[in-house]
Design an enzyme around this catalytic site. Structure first.
Site, short mmCIF file in Angstrom:
data_model
loop_
_atom_site.label_atom_id
_atom_site.label_comp_id
_atom_site.label_asym_id
_atom_site.label_seq_id
_atom_site.Cartn_x
_atom_site.Cartn_y
_atom_site.Cartn_z
N ASN A 1 0.83 -1.34 0.27
CA ASN A 1 0.19 -0.10 -0.06
C ASN A 1 1.06 1.45 0.07
OD1 ASN A 1 0.58 0.84 2.89
ND2 ASN A 1 -0.25 -1.23 3.37
N ASP B 1 -4.86 -9.65 13.32
CA ASP B 1 -4.68 -8.25 13.73
C ASP B 1 -3.79 -8.09 14.78
OD1 ASP B 1 -5.47 -5.75 14.77
OD2 ASP B 1 -7.30 -5.85 13.37
N ILE B 2 -2.62 -7.57 14.49
CA ILE B 2 -1.65 -7.38 15.62
C ILE B 2 -2.21 -6.55 16.71
CG2 ILE B 2 0.71 -6.46 15.84
CD1 ILE B 2 1.18 -6.64 12.77
O1 PMT Z 1 2.95 6.11 6.57
P1 PMT Z 1 2.39 7.54 5.95
O2 PMT Z 1 2.58 7.76 4.65
O3 PMT Z 1 2.95 8.66 6.82
O4 PMT Z 1 0.74 7.45 6.14
C1 PMT Z 1 0.36 7.50 7.57
C2 PMT Z 1 -0.90 6.36 7.77
C3 PMT Z 1 -2.00 7.13 7.03
C4 PMT Z 1 -0.55 5.04 7.17
C5 PMT Z 1 -1.02 6.38 9.47
O5 PMT Z 1 -1.55 7.62 9.54
C6 PMT Z 1 -2.44 5.38 9.43
O6 PMT Z 1 -3.59 5.80 9.27
N1 PMT Z 1 -1.94 3.95 10.05
C7 PMT Z 1 -2.91 2.98 10.11
C8 PMT Z 1 -3.22 2.32 8.59
C9 PMT Z 1 -4.26 1.33 9.00
O7 PMT Z 1 -3.97 0.02 8.40
O8 PMT Z 1 -5.44 1.47 9.50
P2 PMT Z 1 -6.55 0.46 9.55
O9 PMT Z 1 -7.97 1.30 9.77
O10 PMT Z 1 -6.76 -0.49 8.36
O11 PMT Z 1 -6.08 -0.40 10.83
C10 PMT Z 1 -6.68 0.01 12.02
C11 PMT Z 1 -5.35 -0.21 13.23
O12 PMT Z 1 -5.06 -1.75 13.09
C12 PMT Z 1 -4.23 0.33 12.92
O13 PMT Z 1 -3.53 0.80 14.00
C13 PMT Z 1 -3.43 -0.84 12.18
O14 PMT Z 1 -1.83 -0.42 12.39
C14 PMT Z 1 -3.79 -2.21 12.97
N2 PMT Z 1 -3.80 -3.28 12.23
C15 PMT Z 1 -4.57 -3.46 11.16
C16 PMT Z 1 -4.41 -4.72 10.47
C17 PMT Z 1 -3.69 -5.43 11.09
N3 PMT Z 1 -3.84 -6.71 10.61
N4 PMT Z 1 -3.12 -5.39 12.29
C18 PMT Z 1 -2.87 -4.10 12.68
O15 PMT Z 1 -2.44 -3.95 13.85
#
Ligand code: PMT
Length: 404
Positions: A214, A315-316
């Protein structure tokens, strides 16, 4: 880098430039300090003016440059007192061997050395000289004495020198000096805390040449790691795919796939030989799905369409938050629509004390972000700002929550 962080800290510096080839680097340093919102007054020694002109420094700082004790333009006619009274620190960059020796003996035979002797603020010194001069026992003795006097020595770095020799003695790069200055003045609110951060994109291999990934650059997560370090925390950064260099002073480990990131987070959340993490910030854009099968060889273009079967990754963040003695967990929500609604649902579903909501269009890839912090007390929108500033704001919020 660190855009406007100096303004937020309200920093005022005297940048003292002494005679040496590295004086040319002081121009870039000044540019970065000013860009960071730091109020800078330049003072140059006579020999510094042989290497770079006061006019250049005046143009970059937007202020007259002082070079003489006898400058009548200072209101009370006492520049040696007046200039440092307005400053949080004097940064000497480059500091020649001769100037360092002067500081040791408290000599005051020009404006800059007099200013240093009459100061009531911090003195930060970035040495720059030939490697033999640096290694000379006299210089080493002098530097030890300055450290004993509570003066901060930044560097020097190692590498190729203007004289053609290679070794220790180069002035640190401008960006590194800026970072050391802002770190020096950042309140150490997280001293004693262990912080684990994930950042960047994950890379899920399909075959030896192709992957699902991504557009996360890692900037938000790296900014948080640097801000936590500057606030005194011991930081471990688990980096996914990102073009950014490893930040200094941070234990940085690479984990490219979601599975590798999961394994490393679990190993580091309560490591056997060191303290458990107090705070976990999950900034990485972790793939929710990865190919069920990674092909050993490059997939050939034989078919009109092919189907990739994907399996859901762990999901970590959800795994960490349910651990016994879980650290304080901060999640991020990257959404393309209905930001607050989706982020609030995510926070409740993942049982997080704090989630940082950002739209993909605002936060992914660029230097700035526009975020809303959501916790038990409600929504806390922050103004759009550089990710370095946002990182500090998030950590101040975390500090307030964990201090309750
Ligand atoms: O890296 P940059 O270009 O500076 O961009 C920053 C960002 C937009 C990536 C950052 O600000 C951000 O929003 N990061 C989270 C991205 C994400 O995966 O969001 P999500 O809504 O899909 O996930 C929710 C949360 O669960 C996040 O904290 C993610 O790290 C965590 N997660 C998601 C999936 C997974 N399998 N394990 C996780 O821990």
């Amino acid at each position: 880098m660190n855009k406007q962080i100096g303004k937020k800290l309200g920093l005022r510096l005297v940048l003292g430039i002494t005679g040496g080839v590295a004086a040319y680097k002081a121009a870039e340093l000044l540019r970065l300090l000013v860009k960071a919102g730091i109020d800078v007054q330049v003072v140059m020694t006579k020999s510094a003016c042989q290497f770079i002109t006061p006019l250049t420094m005046q143009a970059l700082s937007g202020k007259p440059v002082f070079t003489s004790m006898w400058d009548a333009s200072i209101a009370n006619g006492m520049p040696h007192i007046e200039l440092s009274r307005r400053a949080d620190a004097i940064l000497i960059a480059p500091a020649s061997a001769d100037f360092i020796a002067k500081l040791v003996y408290g000599r005051a035979d020009d404006l800059l050395s007099t200013l240093c002797l009459a100061r009531d603020c911090a003195l930060l010194v970035a040495p720059a000289m030939n490697k033999q001069m640096w290694e000379n026992p006299a210089t080493q003795r002098n530097v030890l004495q300055l450290k004993a006097d509570g003066i901060n020595i930044f560097g020097p770095g190692s590498g190729e020198q203007a004289c053609g020799e290679v070794g220790l003695g180069r002035m640190l790069e401008a960006a590194d000096l800026l970072s050391l200055v802002t770190t020096h003045f950042t309140p150490k609110l997280l001293a004693g805390k262990h912080v684990l951060i994930t950042a960047g994109a994950t890379l899920e291999m399909i075959d030896p040449v192709r992957a699902i990934t991504n557009l996360s650059s890692g900037k938000m997560g790296f900014s948080l790691a640097e801000a936590a370090r500057d606030m005194g925390a011991t930081v471990t950064l688990i980096r996914g795919a990102s073009a950014l260099p490893n930040p200094s002073g941070i234990n940085t480990i690479e984990a490219l796939s979601a599975d590798a990131m999961y394994q490393l987070v679990m190993q580091n959340i309560a490591p056997k030989n060191s303290a458990a993490q107090d705070i976990f910030i999950s900034v990485a854009a972790v793939a929710d799905y990865s190919p069920k099968l990674i092909h050993d060889h490059k997939i050939k273009k034989n078919e009109q369409t092919i189907t990739l079967e994907l399996k859901q990754n762990k999901d970590i963040l959800s795994e960490v938050v349910t651990l016994p003695n879980a650290p304080f967990c901060v999640g991020f929500a990257a959404e393309s629509e209905h930001l607050i609604q989706h982020a609030e649902q995510k926070r409740l579903r993942k049982k997080l004390p704090l989630i940082v909501a950002n739209l993909v269009v605002d936060g992914m890839g660029g230097d700035e972000n526009l975020v809303t912090l959501i916790d038990d007390l409600g929504r806390h929108p922050l103004p759009k700002a550089d990710k370095k500033i946002i990182a500090h704001e998030i950590l101040h919020h975390v500090y307030r929550l964990i201090s309750r």
